[in-house]
Scaffold this active site. Sequence first.
Site, PDB file in Angstrom:
ATOM      1  N   THR A  21       3.955  12.939  25.175  1.00 20.05           N
ATOM      2  CA  THR A  21       3.648  13.570  23.985  1.00 20.05           C
ATOM      3  C   THR A  21       3.237  14.922  24.287  1.00 20.05           C
ATOM      4  OG1 THR A  21       2.340  11.683  23.026  1.00 20.05           O
ATOM      5  CG2 THR A  21       1.876  13.808  22.105  1.00 20.05           C
TER       6      THR A  21
ATOM      7  N   ASP B 160       0.099   5.047   1.077  1.00 23.57           N
ATOM      8  CA  ASP B 160      -0.282   6.053   2.367  1.00 23.57           C
ATOM      9  C   ASP B 160      -0.260   5.314   3.635  1.00 23.57           C
ATOM     10  OD1 ASP B 160      -0.648   8.488   0.541  1.00 23.57           O
ATOM     11  OD2 ASP B 160      -2.392   7.562  -0.296  1.00 23.57           O
TER      12      ASP B 160
ATOM     13  N   GLU C 295      11.675   6.893  26.885  1.00 27.76           N
ATOM     14  CA  GLU C 295      12.604   6.837  27.869  1.00 27.76           C
ATOM     15  C   GLU C 295      14.107   7.247  27.482  1.00 27.76           C
ATOM     16  OE1 GLU C 295      11.886   5.957  31.465  1.00 27.76           O
ATOM     17  OE2 GLU C 295      10.004   6.834  30.711  1.00 27.76           O
TER      18      GLU C 295
ATOM     19  N   ASP D  25       0.893  -1.250  -0.096  1.00 26.77           N
ATOM     20  CA  ASP D  25       0.097  -0.028  -0.091  1.00 26.77           C
ATOM     21  C   ASP D  25       0.827   1.324  -0.092  1.00 26.77           C
ATOM     22  OD1 ASP D  25      -2.367   1.762   0.502  1.00 26.77           O
ATOM     23  OD2 ASP D  25      -1.717   1.859   2.385  1.00 26.77           O
TER      24      ASP D  25
END
Length: 371
Positions: free
Chosen positions: A253, A14, A301, A12
């Site tokens: 994040t 994308d 970490e 595939d």
Amino acid sequence: MELHRASAVIFDLDGTLLDTERATRGIMKDFLLRYGKVPDMEKEEKRLGQMHKDSAAAIVRDYELPLTPEEYTEAIMPLYRERWPQAKPVPGVVRLLRHLHKHGVPLGLASNSVRKHIETKISHQQGWKEYFSVVLGVDDVKNGKPSPDIFLEAAKRLGVDPTSCLIIEDSPVGVRAAKASGAKVLAVPSLQGQMECYSIADLILHSLLDFQPKLWGLPTFGDWVQNSLPIDPLHVSGLIEEGSSCNALSITTEDCSYDSIADQVSGVFIGWAKLEAHGFSKAVISTGWDLSLHTSKRITEVHLINSNYSVKKEKLQLLLVGYIRMLPDKVHKLQDNILDALKITEKDQSIARAALDLPIFSQHKNGNLFL
């Protein structure tokens, strides 16, 4: 143990080969804002891998836009085209394509995008047009994924039996189509929080850096250097809280930028760390996804080699330049043990100490990749 002897490999595009989602991130949000709407992420994730005409009709309907699907496509597609040149290969992809092409393995590309869009996207990647013997878009077959038509046609044009193919996919829609074709299926999930959607795949990897050709009867790699795999550098930056030990820096994040890190990246890496107050250090970096609260949150970490001090609240930059190993598979099944899975071992540290002295890894320390 060999799982299958592949006579051809079909990819595939994308999310599997190109990180187009990251390159085009924000386009849908900004577009909907014009109409006073906000993206529903649950619905958008379910659209991953769908044909554009189907997703366009659903978006117009779900957000009650005052547009026809055709008008929506005409308005938003130029915004996507403008960003496609920024899409970078998912880590491990260039290495894999070059390796298979070098050894004469027939390669196909089968995407739910229309052919002209596929050709535009791969035109920005050096050598990719030559890698693929067959390139198919959704407009080349009667039915797009999850129908197996595009994979059956790709196998036919490659001159091989579909059941002898290995198909590599990132979306649940693509995995279903690939399984329906009778081929063996390797899933490299884009949807980190929906592992159950990939359970029908023959094998699930969380990074193509972990691809083992011998499992599929393909020529083995020979590019590891002193127990480390050289990679194109990946940059991470963020803030470290005051008092953190340099032997156990933890970033999430919320306080870190992962702009150059594709979602399909996890494992233990070696690299260079740069702290504002302490300069450069060798480092071991482990990164993965915490899915314990039914949300996807990347956690990293960091262990600084040959350093023993507490850091202030300061900016940390990381440059990942080599790959050591995958995380224990249990982390993707028992999501309450992410920190245990991310633990950096003495062996990891020993590999980093030795490997980072080699020119292939040390050359990046003083380069311009640090901001």
